[in-house]
Every structure is written in structure tokens, then in C-alpha cells.
Design a protein around this motif. Structure first.
Motif, PDB file in Angstrom:
ATOM      1  N   THR A 273      29.788   1.412  21.250  1.00 46.46           N
ATOM      2  CA  THR A 273      29.883   1.032  22.664  1.00 46.46           C
ATOM      3  C   THR A 273      28.845  -0.037  22.956  1.00 46.46           C
ATOM      4  O   THR A 273      27.709   0.048  22.472  1.00 46.46           O
ATOM      5  CB  THR A 273      29.619   2.242  23.588  1.00 46.46           C
TER       6      THR A 273
ATOM      7  N   GLU B 237      23.852  -9.619  21.864  1.00 52.05           N
ATOM      8  CA  GLU B 237      23.799 -11.037  21.507  1.00 52.05           C
ATOM      9  C   GLU B 237      22.756 -11.233  20.402  1.00 52.05           C
ATOM     10  O   GLU B 237      21.614 -10.808  20.526  1.00 52.05           O
ATOM     11  CB  GLU B 237      23.437 -11.866  22.730  1.00 52.05           C
TER      12      GLU B 237
ATOM     13  N   HIS C 183      30.367 -12.004   9.402  1.00 50.44           N
ATOM     14  CA  HIS C 183      31.019 -11.225  10.455  1.00 50.44           C
ATOM     15  C   HIS C 183      32.390 -10.803   9.950  1.00 50.44           C
ATOM     16  O   HIS C 183      33.106 -11.576   9.309  1.00 50.44           O
ATOM     17  CB  HIS C 183      31.160 -12.054  11.732  1.00 50.44           C
TER      18      HIS C 183
ATOM     19  N   THR D 184      26.744  -5.110  29.584  1.00 55.82           N
ATOM     20  CA  THR D 184      26.534  -3.869  28.849  1.00 55.82           C
ATOM     21  C   THR D 184      25.596  -2.941  29.604  1.00 55.82           C
ATOM     22  O   THR D 184      24.458  -3.307  29.897  1.00 55.82           O
ATOM     23  CB  THR D 184      25.951  -4.162  27.454  1.00 55.82           C
TER      24      THR D 184
ATOM     25  N   GLU E  43      27.587  -4.297  23.777  1.00 57.71           N
ATOM     26  CA  GLU E  43      27.649  -5.620  23.171  1.00 57.71           C
ATOM     27  C   GLU E  43      26.233  -6.174  23.084  1.00 57.71           C
ATOM     28  O   GLU E  43      25.448  -6.061  24.030  1.00 57.71           O
ATOM     29  CB  GLU E  43      28.533  -6.550  24.004  1.00 57.71           C
TER      30      GLU E  43
ATOM     31  N   PHE F 190      27.827 -12.358  18.489  1.00 59.98           N
ATOM     32  CA  PHE F 190      27.820 -11.145  19.299  1.00 59.98           C
ATOM     33  C   PHE F 190      28.231  -9.964  18.432  1.00 59.98           C
ATOM     34  O   PHE F 190      29.157 -10.062  17.617  1.00 59.98           O
ATOM     35  CB  PHE F 190      28.761 -11.279  20.497  1.00 59.98           C
TER      36      PHE F 190
ATOM     37  N   ARG G 278      29.932  -6.474  18.498  1.00 59.64           N
ATOM     38  CA  ARG G 278      30.861  -5.744  19.361  1.00 59.64           C
ATOM     39  C   ARG G 278      31.390  -4.509  18.626  1.00 59.64           C
ATOM     40  O   ARG G 278      31.385  -4.457  17.401  1.00 59.64           O
ATOM     41  CB  ARG G 278      32.033  -6.650  19.768  1.00 59.64           C
ATOM     42  N   PRO G 279      31.865  -3.507  19.358  1.00 57.29           N
ATOM     43  CA  PRO G 279      32.385  -2.299  18.714  1.00 57.29           C
ATOM     44  C   PRO G 279      33.482  -2.615  17.704  1.00 57.29           C
ATOM     45  O   PRO G 279      34.380  -3.425  17.964  1.00 57.29           O
ATOM     46  CB  PRO G 279      32.918  -1.478  19.891  1.00 57.29           C
TER      47      PRO G 279
ATOM     48  N   ASN H 141      28.465  -7.027  11.746  1.00 54.42           N
ATOM     49  CA  ASN H 141      27.568  -8.169  11.600  1.00 54.42           C
ATOM     50  C   ASN H 141      26.578  -7.838  10.495  1.00 54.42           C
ATOM     51  O   ASN H 141      25.824  -6.856  10.609  1.00 54.42           O
ATOM     52  CB  ASN H 141      26.830  -8.472  12.907  1.00 54.42           C
TER      53      ASN H 141
ATOM     54  N   GLU I 148      33.217  -4.178  14.908  1.00 51.60           N
ATOM     55  CA  GLU I 148      33.041  -5.436  14.186  1.00 51.60           C
ATOM     56  C   GLU I 148      31.697  -5.414  13.470  1.00 51.60           C
ATOM     57  O   GLU I 148      30.669  -5.104  14.056  1.00 51.60           O
ATOM     58  CB  GLU I 148      33.103  -6.628  15.145  1.00 51.60           C
TER      59      GLU I 148
ATOM     60  N   SER J 299      21.000  -7.063  24.578  1.00 48.88           N
ATOM     61  CA  SER J 299      22.269  -6.565  25.106  1.00 48.88           C
ATOM     62  C   SER J 299      22.764  -7.506  26.203  1.00 48.88           C
ATOM     63  O   SER J 299      21.970  -8.069  26.963  1.00 48.88           O
ATOM     64  CB  SER J 299      22.119  -5.143  25.626  1.00 48.88           C
ATOM     65  N   THR J 300      24.078  -7.685  26.298  1.00 44.80           N
ATOM     66  CA  THR J 300      24.646  -8.625  27.257  1.00 44.80           C
ATOM     67  C   THR J 300      24.598  -8.053  28.675  1.00 44.80           C
ATOM     68  O   THR J 300      24.453  -6.842  28.875  1.00 44.80           O
ATOM     69  CB  THR J 300      26.090  -8.965  26.887  1.00 44.80           C
TER      70      THR J 300
END
Length: 318
Positions: free
Chosen positions: A89, A93, A153, A128, A91, A103, A105-106, A110, A108, A124-125
Motif C-alpha cells: 500500500t 518517490e 524496475h 499517500t 507510493e 516511483f 508502487r504496490p 524496484n 512493482e 512518500s508521495t
């Protein structure tokens, strides 16, 4: 993510020399670690611990959230490792000294490589309000521990197997293969079991494996795990069995036993005390080893003081 403890522990890690016990699962209970002070984010850390330093090359495991918290981790360094960020949960940066702006994200992956040295920030963005995920580190083997900076990524597809959904972000499982490059044979996957599900997964018998329970209830082999606990199984198994009464989400980690000794302090992975001292000195002196992070609004994170005395070996007991 930075290990922003004010007094990071001295840790020298060695691969486990114990024999595999096919019927046993070792359970590592998490310890709560506040990052950045009493009002900051708290994580549940299961690796490293006194009784186990690695699962394959996985050498660090922080599990956090779901918490209503803002993350703002200033530029900080890494050496000798790859960082693996995986969110459930929120996001985040990411900016690094390799010039990457991305970024997290859930669902995904990195993966950042900080061999000889890299710096990055994590914020955190604005959208979020809740963060929930895992932060993992991979120790680089000696032959590659000065690898150049890199960032990968990958958004893995969801594989459905016996009602169980699987996302393989590293390695291969259930017919799904990740294209992400690592320096030792590894496995990383998110697995979601519905209520009443049982699944047997074909795995590589030369791998050690660990199952981190995020939410719900799960039995790994014949051992029930509590939320936040990491169940560890040695080599020699060609199948792993997971079951859940009410449903669960877990992270499965695996890899060939890491046959090297490392010294880990703060955000550095090295081989000796003197290397760690040199890494810290380079960071404080702002040398080109780590580069600079462009676009972050604020100062870099200073290194904490080194502990008194030399970093001494501490390995897995037999």
C-alpha cells in the motif's frame, strides 16, 4: 530504504553451517525498530538475527505498516548490496545518484544496485496516507561487490495456481520468471492465499527458503507463523507447502546459501572493520564514491558515530 537507527548494531554475518533438517522450520520473531526517533516510522526486523544472518543472499528484512505515516528519508549511502523495495500500500518517490527518478508502487519491484557506492532518497508521495510493505537487502558476493550503480524496475504478472495468486519479482516459481538481474541465484515472490487454501510449490532443493507472514494466518510446512514472523527452511526440499485457514499474504524468499562473511553496519556492507570506516569517511567527506542525489529538497543524512572498538565477527551458531 536507509537504516536510520541512531545507534546501529555491529553485525558480522556468516552463512549457516548447520545441516538441513527437512522436517523443521526455524521461526524468527521480529523485533520492533524505530527509524528516526519516537515519532517516526517503526519497522519489524527479522533479518539479521543472532541465530541467522542470511536466507541465500538475503541479509536484511524490514516489514512495516500499514501505518498512517509520512516517509521522508534524506539522501543516504549504500555499498556492497542491492536494495529490494516491495509495497502493498502507498507510493514512494525514489531519486538516486545514478540519475534515476522513479516511483515505488504496490506490486512493482524496484531493485537498486549499490556496489562500490550509491546514494538515494525516499519520500512518500502527497497522495499517500498509509504505507505498508517490505524493504529487503541482498548482499553482493565478493566478485561483484564493487559493481557499478544500477536500477531495475519490474511489474510481475499475477499467476493463479490452485486459487492462490503469485507474483514472482525475482527468480522463477510456478512457471513465472523475473527478468531482473541479480548476482547470486535467488527467489522472491508475493503469495496470496484465499481462505481454506493449501498449495505445494516446486522449488530448487539447493535453495534455503523463508516465508514472511504479512497478514492473516499461514502454516509453512507444518509450522504455524504469527504475523510478522519469518519461517526459515534449509536446503534439501524440492517442495514447500503453505496453507491458510482464513486467508493470508506472505513474501517468499529463497536462494543458494551465501558462502561468504560480511560486515554490515548502518547502510554499508563490507568485509572488514577498516572498510566500513573508509566508507563512512567517504560519505562524510562527500567524495565521488557515492555521487549526489538531484531533486531532493533538503540536506543529506549524516552517518552516525562508529561504535567503540573494532567490529568483531558474529556468525550463525551451529
Amino acid at each position: 530504504m536507509s537504516n536510520v537507527e541512531a545507534d546501529p548494531a555491529e553485525v558480522t554475518c556468516t552463512s549457516s553451517q548447520r545441516e538441513s533438517l527437512l522436517g523443521s522450520v526455524e521461526v524468527l520473531e521480529p523485533r520492533d525498530v524505530p527509524l528516526g526517533g519516537p515519532r517516526a516510522m517503526s519497522v519489524r526486523r527479522t533479518l539479521p538475527q543472532k541465530q541467522r544472518s542470511f536466507i541465500g543472499a538475503w541479509c536484511f528484512c524490514d516489514h512495516y505498516g500499514p501505518d498512517e505515516v509520512r516517509m521522508d528519508v534524506a539522501p543516504h549511502p549504500h555499498t556492497g548490496l542491492q536494495t529490494v523495495s516491495w509495497l502493498f500500500t502507498g507510493e514512494i518517490e525514489h531519486r538516486d545518484s545514478h540519475g534515476v527518478h522513479a516511483f515505488v508502487r504496490p506490486g512493482e519491484l524496484n531493485l537498486m544496485t549499490g556496489g562500490r557506492g550509491i546514494a538515494h532518497s525516499e519520500v512518500s508521495t502527497a497522495a499517500t496516507s498509509v504505507l505498508h510493505g517490505v524493504q529487503l537487502w541482498l548482499a553482493l558476493p565478493d566478485a561483484h561487490r564493487d559493481a557499478p550503480r544500477d536500477f531495475q524496475h519490474y511489474a510481475p504478472p499475477t499467476v493463479l495456481l490452485d486459487r492462490v495468486s503469485i507474483r514472482v519479482f525475482l527468480g522463477e516459481l510456478a512457471g513465472s520468471t523475473s527478468p531482473v538481474t541479480t548476482f547470486t541465484p535467488l527467489l522472491g515472490a508475493e503469495i496470496v492465499l484465499p481462505a481454506g487454501a493449501t498449495i505445494s510449490l516446486d522449488v530448487r532443493p539447493e535453495f534455503e527458503h523463508g516465508v514472511l507472514l504479512d497478514t492473516g494466518d499461514v502454516t509453512f510446512q507444518e509450522t504455524a507463523l504469527t504475523p510478522g514472523a519469518l519461517g526459515c527452511a534449509g536446503t534439501g526440499r524440492s517442495t514447500l507447502t503453505l496453507s491458510s485457514r482464513d486467508g493470508a499474504r506472505v513474501v517468499l524468499l529463497g536462494g543458494e546459501p551465501f558462502g561468504e562473511q560480511i560486515v554490515m553496519w548502518w547502510n554499508f556492507v563490507g568485509r572488514t572493520h577498516d572498510e566500513i570506516v573508509a566508507y563512512r569517511d567517504d560519505w562524510q567527506a562527500e567524495t565521488d564514491r557515492f555521487g549526489s542525489v538531484e531533486g531532493y529538497d533538503g540536506a543529506r543524512l549524516p552517518a552516525p558515530p562508529l561504535p567503540g572498538g573494532r567490529l568483531r565477527p558474529r556468525g550463525n551458531p551451529v
